[in-house]
Design a protein around this motif. Sequence first.
Motif, PDB file in Angstrom:
ATOM      1  N   ASP A   1       0.823  -1.209   0.000  1.00  0.00           N
ATOM      2  CA  ASP A   1       0.000   0.000   0.000  1.00  0.00           C
ATOM      3  C   ASP A   1       0.861   1.265   0.000  1.00  0.00           C
ATOM      4  O   ASP A   1       2.102   1.198  -0.054  1.00  0.00           O
ATOM      5  CB  ASP A   1      -1.040  -0.033   1.132  1.00  0.00           C
ATOM      6  CG  ASP A   1      -0.487   0.368   2.485  1.00  0.00           C
ATOM      7  OD1 ASP A   1       0.727   0.649   2.605  1.00  0.00           O
ATOM      8  OD2 ASP A   1      -1.267   0.397   3.457  1.00  0.00           O
TER       9      ASP A   1
ATOM     10  N   PHE B   1       1.713   3.309   2.204  1.00  0.00           N
ATOM     11  CA  PHE B   1       2.648   3.467   3.321  1.00  0.00           C
ATOM     12  C   PHE B   1       3.815   2.483   3.247  1.00  0.00           C
ATOM     13  O   PHE B   1       4.697   2.511   4.097  1.00  0.00           O
ATOM     14  CB  PHE B   1       1.912   3.275   4.656  1.00  0.00           C
ATOM     15  CG  PHE B   1       0.874   4.330   4.932  1.00  0.00           C
ATOM     16  CD1 PHE B   1       1.236   5.550   5.483  1.00  0.00           C
ATOM     17  CD2 PHE B   1      -0.460   4.129   4.626  1.00  0.00           C
ATOM     18  CE1 PHE B   1       0.293   6.527   5.743  1.00  0.00           C
ATOM     19  CE2 PHE B   1      -1.412   5.101   4.873  1.00  0.00           C
ATOM     20  CZ  PHE B   1      -1.035   6.300   5.433  1.00  0.00           C
TER      21      PHE B   1
ATOM     22  N   ILE C   1       0.863  -6.199   2.370  1.00  0.00           N
ATOM     23  CA  ILE C   1      -0.404  -6.834   2.737  1.00  0.00           C
ATOM     24  C   ILE C   1      -0.407  -8.257   2.191  1.00  0.00           C
ATOM     25  O   ILE C   1      -0.182  -8.470   0.998  1.00  0.00           O
ATOM     26  CB  ILE C   1      -1.609  -6.064   2.158  1.00  0.00           C
ATOM     27  CG1 ILE C   1      -1.409  -4.547   2.253  1.00  0.00           C
ATOM     28  CG2 ILE C   1      -2.906  -6.531   2.806  1.00  0.00           C
ATOM     29  CD1 ILE C   1      -1.460  -3.962   3.612  1.00  0.00           C
TER      30      ILE C   1
ATOM     31  N   ILE D   1      -0.514  -4.844  18.064  1.00  0.00           N
ATOM     32  CA  ILE D   1      -1.879  -4.326  18.048  1.00  0.00           C
ATOM     33  C   ILE D   1      -1.987  -3.120  17.117  1.00  0.00           C
ATOM     34  O   ILE D   1      -2.936  -2.984  16.359  1.00  0.00           O
ATOM     35  CB  ILE D   1      -2.305  -3.915  19.484  1.00  0.00           C
ATOM     36  CG1 ILE D   1      -2.314  -5.136  20.399  1.00  0.00           C
ATOM     37  CG2 ILE D   1      -3.676  -3.233  19.471  1.00  0.00           C
ATOM     38  CD1 ILE D   1      -3.265  -6.221  19.976  1.00  0.00           C
ATOM     39  N   CYS D   2      -1.002  -2.226  17.183  1.00  0.00           N
ATOM     40  CA  CYS D   2      -1.076  -1.012  16.373  1.00  0.00           C
ATOM     41  C   CYS D   2       0.335  -0.600  15.963  1.00  0.00           C
ATOM     42  O   CYS D   2       1.319  -1.139  16.464  1.00  0.00           O
ATOM     43  CB  CYS D   2      -1.772   0.118  17.124  1.00  0.00           C
ATOM     44  SG  CYS D   2      -0.886   0.684  18.572  1.00  0.00           S
ATOM     45  N   TYR D   3       0.419   0.354  15.007  1.00  0.00           N
ATOM     46  CA  TYR D   3       1.716   0.702  14.421  1.00  0.00           C
ATOM     47  C   TYR D   3       2.699   1.222  15.467  1.00  0.00           C
ATOM     48  O   TYR D   3       3.888   0.942  15.427  1.00  0.00           O
ATOM     49  CB  TYR D   3       1.539   1.740  13.316  1.00  0.00           C
ATOM     50  CG  TYR D   3       0.726   1.224  12.153  1.00  0.00           C
ATOM     51  CD1 TYR D   3       1.151   0.108  11.430  1.00  0.00           C
ATOM     52  CD2 TYR D   3      -0.474   1.817  11.785  1.00  0.00           C
ATOM     53  CE1 TYR D   3       0.408  -0.385  10.359  1.00  0.00           C
ATOM     54  CE2 TYR D   3      -1.221   1.331  10.714  1.00  0.00           C
ATOM     55  CZ  TYR D   3      -0.783   0.234  10.009  1.00  0.00           C
ATOM     56  OH  TYR D   3      -1.521  -0.249   8.959  1.00  0.00           O
ATOM     57  N   LYS D   4       2.193   1.981  16.408  1.00  0.00           N
ATOM     58  CA  LYS D   4       3.080   2.610  17.392  1.00  0.00           C
ATOM     59  C   LYS D   4       3.772   1.591  18.285  1.00  0.00           C
ATOM     60  O   LYS D   4       4.812   1.878  18.890  1.00  0.00           O
ATOM     61  CB  LYS D   4       2.285   3.602  18.244  1.00  0.00           C
ATOM     62  CG  LYS D   4       3.157   4.657  18.870  1.00  0.00           C
ATOM     63  CD  LYS D   4       2.644   6.031  18.572  1.00  0.00           C
ATOM     64  CE  LYS D   4       3.626   7.110  18.954  1.00  0.00           C
ATOM     65  NZ  LYS D   4       3.147   8.433  18.534  1.00  0.00           N
TER      66      LYS D   4
ATOM     67  N   LEU E   1       1.014  -7.207  11.920  1.00  0.00           N
ATOM     68  CA  LEU E   1      -0.270  -6.950  12.592  1.00  0.00           C
ATOM     69  C   LEU E   1      -1.392  -7.302  11.627  1.00  0.00           C
ATOM     70  O   LEU E   1      -1.169  -7.521  10.448  1.00  0.00           O
ATOM     71  CB  LEU E   1      -0.380  -5.522  13.122  1.00  0.00           C
ATOM     72  CG  LEU E   1       0.068  -4.324  12.310  1.00  0.00           C
ATOM     73  CD1 LEU E   1      -0.847  -4.101  11.139  1.00  0.00           C
ATOM     74  CD2 LEU E   1       0.057  -3.084  13.193  1.00  0.00           C
ATOM     75  N   PHE E   2      -2.597  -7.384  12.156  1.00  0.00           N
ATOM     76  CA  PHE E   2      -3.754  -7.587  11.285  1.00  0.00           C
ATOM     77  C   PHE E   2      -4.314  -6.226  10.931  1.00  0.00           C
ATOM     78  O   PHE E   2      -4.548  -5.390  11.802  1.00  0.00           O
ATOM     79  CB  PHE E   2      -4.800  -8.481  11.959  1.00  0.00           C
ATOM     80  CG  PHE E   2      -4.367  -9.914  11.964  1.00  0.00           C
ATOM     81  CD1 PHE E   2      -4.497 -10.692  10.819  1.00  0.00           C
ATOM     82  CD2 PHE E   2      -3.786 -10.476  13.095  1.00  0.00           C
ATOM     83  CE1 PHE E   2      -4.060 -12.009  10.805  1.00  0.00           C
ATOM     84  CE2 PHE E   2      -3.350 -11.797  13.083  1.00  0.00           C
ATOM     85  CZ  PHE E   2      -3.482 -12.561  11.935  1.00  0.00           C
ATOM     86  N   ASN E   3      -4.485  -5.983   9.635  1.00  0.00           N
ATOM     87  CA  ASN E   3      -4.901  -4.643   9.228  1.00  0.00           C
ATOM     88  C   ASN E   3      -6.412  -4.463   9.355  1.00  0.00           C
ATOM     89  O   ASN E   3      -7.112  -5.339   9.870  1.00  0.00           O
ATOM     90  CB  ASN E   3      -4.380  -4.339   7.812  1.00  0.00           C
ATOM     91  CG  ASN E   3      -5.137  -5.061   6.721  1.00  0.00           C
ATOM     92  OD1 ASN E   3      -6.100  -5.783   6.962  1.00  0.00           O
ATOM     93  ND2 ASN E   3      -4.699  -4.864   5.500  1.00  0.00           N
ATOM     94  N   SER E   4      -6.891  -3.343   8.892  1.00  0.00           N
ATOM     95  CA  SER E   4      -8.291  -2.985   9.128  1.00  0.00           C
ATOM     96  C   SER E   4      -9.253  -3.846   8.315  1.00  0.00           C
ATOM     97  O   SER E   4     -10.453  -3.783   8.517  1.00  0.00           O
ATOM     98  CB  SER E   4      -8.500  -1.511   8.804  1.00  0.00           C
ATOM     99  OG  SER E   4      -8.147  -1.242   7.453  1.00  0.00           O
TER     100      SER E   4
ATOM    101  N   ASN F   1      -8.557  -7.139   8.333  1.00  0.00           N
ATOM    102  CA  ASN F   1      -8.271  -8.418   8.989  1.00  0.00           C
ATOM    103  C   ASN F   1      -7.299  -9.310   8.239  1.00  0.00           C
ATOM    104  O   ASN F   1      -7.269 -10.523   8.437  1.00  0.00           O
ATOM    105  CB  ASN F   1      -9.569  -9.187   9.293  1.00  0.00           C
ATOM    106  CG  ASN F   1     -10.412  -8.443  10.303  1.00  0.00           C
ATOM    107  OD1 ASN F   1      -9.893  -7.975  11.318  1.00  0.00           O
ATOM    108  ND2 ASN F   1     -11.690  -8.310  10.031  1.00  0.00           N
TER     109      ASN F   1
ATOM    110  N   ASN G   1       6.657   4.310  11.589  1.00  0.00           N
ATOM    111  CA  ASN G   1       7.176   5.549  11.000  1.00  0.00           C
ATOM    112  C   ASN G   1       8.060   5.316   9.783  1.00  0.00           C
ATOM    113  O   ASN G   1       9.013   6.067   9.549  1.00  0.00           O
ATOM    114  CB  ASN G   1       7.953   6.367  12.041  1.00  0.00           C
ATOM    115  CG  ASN G   1       7.048   6.879  13.133  1.00  0.00           C
ATOM    116  OD1 ASN G   1       5.866   7.111  12.902  1.00  0.00           O
ATOM    117  ND2 ASN G   1       7.598   7.054  14.329  1.00  0.00           N
ATOM    118  N   GLY G   2       7.742   4.289   8.999  1.00  0.00           N
ATOM    119  CA  GLY G   2       8.536   4.049   7.799  1.00  0.00           C
ATOM    120  C   GLY G   2       7.855   3.061   6.881  1.00  0.00           C
ATOM    121  O   GLY G   2       6.714   2.672   7.106  1.00  0.00           O
TER     122      GLY G   2
END
Lengths: 264, 264, 264
Positions: B178, B180, B184, B217-220, B230-233, B235, B243-244
């Motif tokens: 994607d 960013f 995926i 759980i999340c990018y941070k 992680l599982f994206n939005s 799933n 940050n990259g």
Amino acid sequence: MPIITLTTDFGLEDEYVGVMKGIILGRAPAAEVIDLTHLIPPQDIKRAAILIQSAWKYFPARTIHIIVVDPGVGTRRQVILVKKQERLFLAPDNGILSLLGNDNSQAYAVTNKNLFLEKISNTFHGRDIFAPVAAALANGLSPAEVGPEIAFKHLIKLAWPEIVVNKREIRGEVVYVDHFGNLITNIHYKLLPPVFQQNLPEFNLRIKGHLIKKINICYKDGKEAKPMALFNSNNYLEISLKNGSAAQLLAGKCGDNVKICPTK
Amino acid sequence: MPIITLTTDFGLEDEYVGVMKGIILGRAPAAEVIDLTHLIPPQDIKRAAILIQSAWKYFPARTIHIIVVDPGVGTRRQVILVKKQERLFLAPDNGILSLLGNDNSQAYAVTNKNLFLEKISNTFHGRDIFAPVAAALANGLSPAEVGPEIAFKHLIKLAWPEIVVNKREIRGEVVYVDHFGNLITNIHYKLLPPVFQQNLPEFNLRIKGHLIKKINICYKDGKEAKPMALFNSNNYLEISLKNGSAAQLLAGKCGDNVKICPTK
Amino acid sequence: MPIITLTTDFGLEDEYVGVMKGIILGRAPAAEVIDLTHLIPPQDIKRAAILIQSAWKYFPARTIHIIVVDPGVGTRRQVILVKKQERLFLAPDNGILSLLGNDNSQAYAVTNKNLFLEKISNTFHGRDIFAPVAAALANGLSPAEVGPEIAFKHLIKLAWPEIVVNKREIRGEVVYVDHFGNLITNIHYKLLPPVFQQNLPEFNLRIKGHLIKKINICYKDGKEAKPMALFNSNNYLEISLKNGSAAQLLAGKCGDNVKICPTK
């Protein structure tokens, strides 16, 4: 029906922006959704803060501005709604609204889960929170219904590059580079001290080893292959190149120093 | 008035997309035309198939989705209209709709030339066929009037990258990258066997020589300069970088293998 | 309410386009604003002239086309309004409308400052002049109210690449490269002399050292890795590559020569 604007770092190649519009228009069919940009560099909160500050005042009252540059998505960072001069701003609380000024603004923590999509992901709150909340506001929801009011002054503020202004010099920096390769600085016309304002006395402007001695009126006044300075349409000093990219010629970028000194 | 969405590989520098909108709005002035993307890589039917499958369900009933990635334009390939859960999909019959699923979908061959522009080119059916047919549908034309019903199962299907799932491993691949730089994969959360689902036991995830041992759980939650999973939005499992761009760090691309094995 | 289209070199990363839309929609809330493109290469008046000429006829009567590629912004160059076949065109007088043809067109100098924003910058007339004038026209202002009528023939015309057409050869050039890497020439089908039109006799087409001996019907007819020729959807000769970019394969660009000779 109010206008809803979108400012994100989502890019244009994926379905992310379209999905937000689908949710908005499914819930508020008469809303007008306008893209400001989706090409904020990924995670660049500062660029988004500058852009929304340059743009918002050209939209009519009741416009809802959604700004999603959100590296903290999925953490406990707040989502906030700010009301300023009859406009609404919906954004993560990460400093993105810190250039709006705080005159008479009201702020709310967006916590009312009844407004969100049923399942909230940890990576795409643009879809799960920002879009449906904006649609509800477009449909007439009062700002106070999104969640508790919070003190505007407690919102996160960006550290902002310092500008030095005195009788001997003005020192600022490039804060972004636009599509044309113009190097836009944080030096606003109003910051010029009287010694600079009175008929623009002789000065030396230095950026990356280049010397500029004049403020031009328009781009065509420049000379080919020589960087020029002018005040842009938002009244900030920019370094430009006639029929070309100053950024390319100077290898200029965010953070580059600009210094102006009177010659005597 | 229904929403009409556009998904193409036409890019944004030419007049191609605007011309389609001119034709749609000239014939169905109240239609709302929404861009999903015009940056599908040229001729990349698979990417378009994934994108429309991720996006369509966020648009309201009666939406008309036009998808034009059409390397066979001008040949005898069919134009098809598919009706699924009160949405319409208008596309070339080249596999682009093969991820929609076939539950209760109806399909039609778009053959009614009265709906097309008078002169049909061999290179731009977006303008000559897709736009005017969508406008007619937006104006209330019944799907059956575009041409004869055809069996959904006879539509062309894409070969899809295989996923191996058993107690010893899950093997899939990167199906797109994607904006960013997230990689995926085709590994959906639901595919995880119980041994993986129960409290996420210890595992080794390998991609391009990198080892990942945790689902974030999340990018941070990630660490700078270290790829995370992680599982994206939607799933699906994705490989990301805080940050990259994971794509840049790993030189990752479509087709890269991903393998997950329990540690015992 | 008429459609307003936008064609600019502003790019998509800054707030420039959004600000124009904010001003238009603040003053003409029911207008439909459609992007043709914002990716005209910076200052490329010729590309904008070709694009608007290809696009305008697909929009309905009463459409207002704004075209802003304007390296002379802030100088004494005029802003003009042209009325042609019930469409309006608003642009700087720099040649950008010179491919529209002059049949029964009316032209006006846009000088009525009451229509502009209160403060006019020297760098962004898209915001200060074009947007508010278009909004006024959308609201029903008559063209004559923007300023005095001027002779269409006195508008600035672009020098246009010469085409040589005779019985022995047709010589033209590449006038733009599209998103797919197609090399679009200025050779229109109608320019072919009878010797070429009758059943397309044998010929040699040469471009950048490549020899092409056939006009294809559609892209799929091509061979992989071999450039092909066909007439595009606007009836101009283009050099293309099946499933690839002819521009990349041939290192083709604007200005490259194309020559067609009958083989006997």
